[in-house]
Scaffold this active site. Structure first.
Site, mmCIF file in Angstrom:
data_model
loop_
_atom_site.group_PDB
_atom_site.id
_atom_site.type_symbol
_atom_site.label_atom_id
_atom_site.label_comp_id
_atom_site.label_asym_id
_atom_site.label_seq_id
_atom_site.Cartn_x
_atom_site.Cartn_y
_atom_site.Cartn_z
ATOM 1 N N LYS A 124 0.800 -1.233 0.000
ATOM 2 C CA LYS A 124 0.000 0.000 0.000
ATOM 3 C C LYS A 124 0.832 1.284 0.000
ATOM 4 O O LYS A 124 0.393 2.329 0.452
ATOM 5 C CB LYS A 124 -1.005 0.026 1.172
ATOM 6 C CG LYS A 124 -1.833 -1.208 1.330
ATOM 7 C CD LYS A 124 -2.336 -1.799 0.045
ATOM 8 C CE LYS A 124 -3.330 -0.933 -0.691
ATOM 9 N NZ LYS A 124 -3.608 -1.515 -2.056
ATOM 10 N N GLY A 162 2.159 2.578 -2.884
ATOM 11 C CA GLY A 162 2.196 3.196 -4.214
ATOM 12 C C GLY A 162 2.943 2.341 -5.230
ATOM 13 O O GLY A 162 3.431 2.847 -6.240
ATOM 14 N N TRP A 174 1.703 2.665 -8.756
ATOM 15 C CA TRP A 174 2.059 3.968 -9.333
ATOM 16 C C TRP A 174 3.474 3.926 -9.906
ATOM 17 O O TRP A 174 3.704 4.200 -11.091
ATOM 18 C CB TRP A 174 1.940 5.040 -8.241
ATOM 19 C CG TRP A 174 2.041 6.458 -8.706
ATOM 20 C CD1 TRP A 174 2.074 6.916 -9.989
ATOM 21 C CD2 TRP A 174 2.103 7.615 -7.858
ATOM 22 N NE1 TRP A 174 2.151 8.286 -9.999
ATOM 23 C CE2 TRP A 174 2.177 8.739 -8.708
ATOM 24 C CE3 TRP A 174 2.117 7.818 -6.472
ATOM 25 C CZ2 TRP A 174 2.252 10.045 -8.206
ATOM 26 C CZ3 TRP A 174 2.187 9.107 -5.973
ATOM 27 C CH2 TRP A 174 2.250 10.203 -6.832
ATOM 28 N N THR A 182 7.793 -6.869 -5.664
ATOM 29 C CA THR A 182 7.809 -7.648 -4.420
ATOM 30 C C THR A 182 7.487 -6.748 -3.237
ATOM 31 O O THR A 182 7.689 -5.533 -3.296
ATOM 32 C CB THR A 182 9.183 -8.316 -4.177
ATOM 33 O OG1 THR A 182 9.067 -9.202 -3.057
ATOM 34 C CG2 THR A 182 10.273 -7.305 -3.858
ATOM 35 N N HIS A 183 6.972 -7.384 -2.183
ATOM 36 C CA HIS A 183 6.818 -6.668 -0.911
ATOM 37 C C HIS A 183 7.797 -7.226 0.132
ATOM 38 O O HIS A 183 7.697 -6.904 1.315
ATOM 39 C CB HIS A 183 5.390 -6.829 -0.376
ATOM 40 C CG HIS A 183 4.346 -6.114 -1.183
ATOM 41 N ND1 HIS A 183 4.520 -4.835 -1.649
ATOM 42 C CD2 HIS A 183 3.109 -6.490 -1.584
ATOM 43 C CE1 HIS A 183 3.433 -4.461 -2.316
ATOM 44 N NE2 HIS A 183 2.569 -5.443 -2.302
ATOM 45 N N SER A 212 -4.613 2.769 4.292
ATOM 46 C CA SER A 212 -4.798 2.073 3.024
ATOM 47 C C SER A 212 -4.809 0.555 3.236
ATOM 48 O O SER A 212 -5.606 -0.172 2.622
ATOM 49 C CB SER A 212 -3.664 2.484 2.071
ATOM 50 O OG SER A 212 -3.841 1.930 0.808
ATOM 51 N N TYR A 224 6.825 8.262 -1.683
ATOM 52 C CA TYR A 224 5.509 8.532 -2.287
ATOM 53 C C TYR A 224 5.187 10.018 -2.175
ATOM 54 O O TYR A 224 4.698 10.633 -3.126
ATOM 55 C CB TYR A 224 4.473 7.702 -1.530
ATOM 56 C CG TYR A 224 3.031 7.871 -1.945
ATOM 57 C CD1 TYR A 224 2.425 6.930 -2.780
ATOM 58 C CD2 TYR A 224 2.255 8.924 -1.472
ATOM 59 C CE1 TYR A 224 1.085 7.050 -3.137
ATOM 60 C CE2 TYR A 224 0.928 9.056 -1.829
ATOM 61 C CZ TYR A 224 0.345 8.121 -2.661
ATOM 62 O OH TYR A 224 -0.980 8.243 -3.008
ATOM 63 N N THR A 253 0.266 8.844 -15.626
ATOM 64 C CA THR A 253 0.279 8.203 -14.303
ATOM 65 C C THR A 253 -0.327 9.096 -13.210
ATOM 66 O O THR A 253 -0.104 8.856 -12.022
ATOM 67 C CB THR A 253 1.715 7.779 -13.895
ATOM 68 O OG1 THR A 253 2.525 8.957 -13.808
ATOM 69 C CG2 THR A 253 2.318 6.816 -14.888
ATOM 70 N N SER A 254 -1.105 10.081 -13.609
ATOM 71 C CA SER A 254 -1.794 10.883 -12.586
ATOM 72 C C SER A 254 -2.808 9.978 -11.873
ATOM 73 O O SER A 254 -3.215 8.934 -12.418
ATOM 74 C CB SER A 254 -2.526 12.059 -13.231
ATOM 75 O OG SER A 254 -3.649 11.573 -13.940
ATOM 76 N N ARG A 261 -8.351 4.692 -3.677
ATOM 77 C CA ARG A 261 -9.435 5.298 -2.910
ATOM 78 C C ARG A 261 -9.542 6.793 -3.178
ATOM 79 O O ARG A 261 -10.522 7.278 -3.695
ATOM 80 C CB ARG A 261 -9.239 5.030 -1.418
ATOM 81 C CG ARG A 261 -9.383 3.540 -1.060
ATOM 82 C CD ARG A 261 -9.081 3.255 0.386
ATOM 83 N NE ARG A 261 -7.886 3.952 0.818
ATOM 84 C CZ ARG A 261 -7.857 4.951 1.684
ATOM 85 N NH1 ARG A 261 -8.961 5.363 2.261
ATOM 86 N NH2 ARG A 261 -6.712 5.536 2.011
ATOM 87 N N LYS A 262 -8.536 7.515 -2.794
ATOM 88 C CA LYS A 262 -8.601 8.954 -3.046
ATOM 89 C C LYS A 262 -7.190 9.522 -3.043
ATOM 90 O O LYS A 262 -6.294 8.967 -2.414
ATOM 91 C CB LYS A 262 -9.428 9.668 -1.977
ATOM 92 C CG LYS A 262 -8.887 9.518 -0.572
ATOM 93 C CD LYS A 262 -9.787 10.224 0.414
ATOM 94 C CE LYS A 262 -9.454 9.920 1.851
ATOM 95 N NZ LYS A 262 -8.157 10.310 2.325
#
Ligand code: A3P
Length: 286
Positions: A48, A50, A53, A107-108, A138, A193, A227-228, A257-258
């Site tokens: 979560k 980004g 993005w 990957t995370h 998030s 981010y 990528t906005s 979400r926002k």
């Protein structure tokens, strides 16, 4: 441990100290044995932060600004999720093995859990860090909309588990600190981010340089526009609406979400935020 806590933990697995989804854990031998290639680019994040993005930005750079080429497939096929495994539907390793080079890998994993071949092959890596408050919020909504997650309980209950590192991928603090330390290597680019939010053009140019390419005005402009938040939210190849509700229910909460309604922290991110992060992770991770 109260019952909601143990119920939560029961749905997850602990693999050599890392809390992870049970389906992912079953595949752990394959994750560890994964063979990176020298020209792989790894995108690593805490969940979560980004990931999608920065992934879209990198893929557009690889595709030399060709938006239509990016739209030919969904992001989770273009940039496979290494450790992702679900019996029938998702298999990040298989996707990667069948993919031509150069590959972009998501990957995370904390650096200690990354397949050693990434280090042996000296692969380039990008780590994206997002402030802990927004990650926690998030991640909470992500728990609600992705049924593979245990019930997070109320937000305060979830925050407690999050702060204790009892959620998938463990402690945000340790994750960020470990990758921060690794990023002393010139092969690892550490991004924020919030910096992207504040000056996306500057961060895009940074990524282009890191990938050894030329930031032409046209390329940068295309990436910034494509990528906005709104573009990616409306784009079926980046907004995850291609994933069936049984795996990601966007009626519960949309994947995107926002957009941030505030900038956190308020200014001079690179200096203030880095200092804040360093301080924070030193305090929390022991
Ligand atoms: P929110 O849940 O706060 O909306 P990841 O890709 O690592 O799962 O991260 C998802 C988060 O990144 C979501 O945060 C999503 O809205 C945000 N995100 C995705 N694309 C974005 C973009 N182009 N600009 C700003 N935020 C973006």
């Amino acid at each position: 441990m109260d019952s909601s806590k143990s119920e939560y933990a029961e749905k997850l697995c602990n693999v050599r100290g890392l809390i992870i989804y049970k389906d992912f854990a079953k595949n752990w031998d394959n994750v560890e044995a994964f063979q990176a290639r020298p020209d792989d680019l790894l995108i690593a994040t805490y969940p979560k932060s980004g990931t999608t993005w920065v992934s879209e930005i990198v893929d557009l750079i690889y595709k030399e600004g060709n938006v239509e080429k990016c739209k030919e497939d969904v992001i989770f096929n273009r940039i496979p999720f290494l450790e992702c495994k679900n019996e029938e539907h998702f298999d990040g390793i298989k996707q990667l093995e069948n993919m031509a080079s150069p590959r972009i890998v998501k990957t995370h994993l904390p650096p200690e859990y990354l397949p050693v071949s990434f280090w042996e092959k000296n692969c380039k890596m990008i780590y994206l860090c997002r402030n802990v408050k927004d990650v926690a919020v998030s991640y909470y909504y992500f728990h609600l909309m992705v049924p593979a997650h245990p019930n997070p309980g109320t937000f305060p209950e979830f925050v407690e588990k999050f702060m204790n590192g009892e959620v998938p991928y463990g402690s945000w603090y340790k994750h960020v600190k470990s990758w921060w330390e690794k990023s002393k290597s010139p092969n690892i680019l550490f991004l924020f981010y919030e910096d992207m939010h504040e000056d996306i053009r500057k961060e895009v140019i940074k990524v282009i340089h890191f990938l050894g390419r030329e930031p032409s005005e046209e390329l940068v402009e295309t990436i910034v526009n494509h990528t906005s938040f709104q573009e990616m939210k409306n784009n079926p190849t980046t907004n995850y609406t291609a994933i069936p509700d049984e795996f990601m229910n966007q009626k519960v909460s949309p994947f995107m979400r926002k957009v941030l309604s505030y900038i956190w922290p308020p200014s001079s991110l690179s200096n203030q935020f880095c200092r804040g992060i360093k301080h924070c992770i030193q305090l929390r991770s022991g």
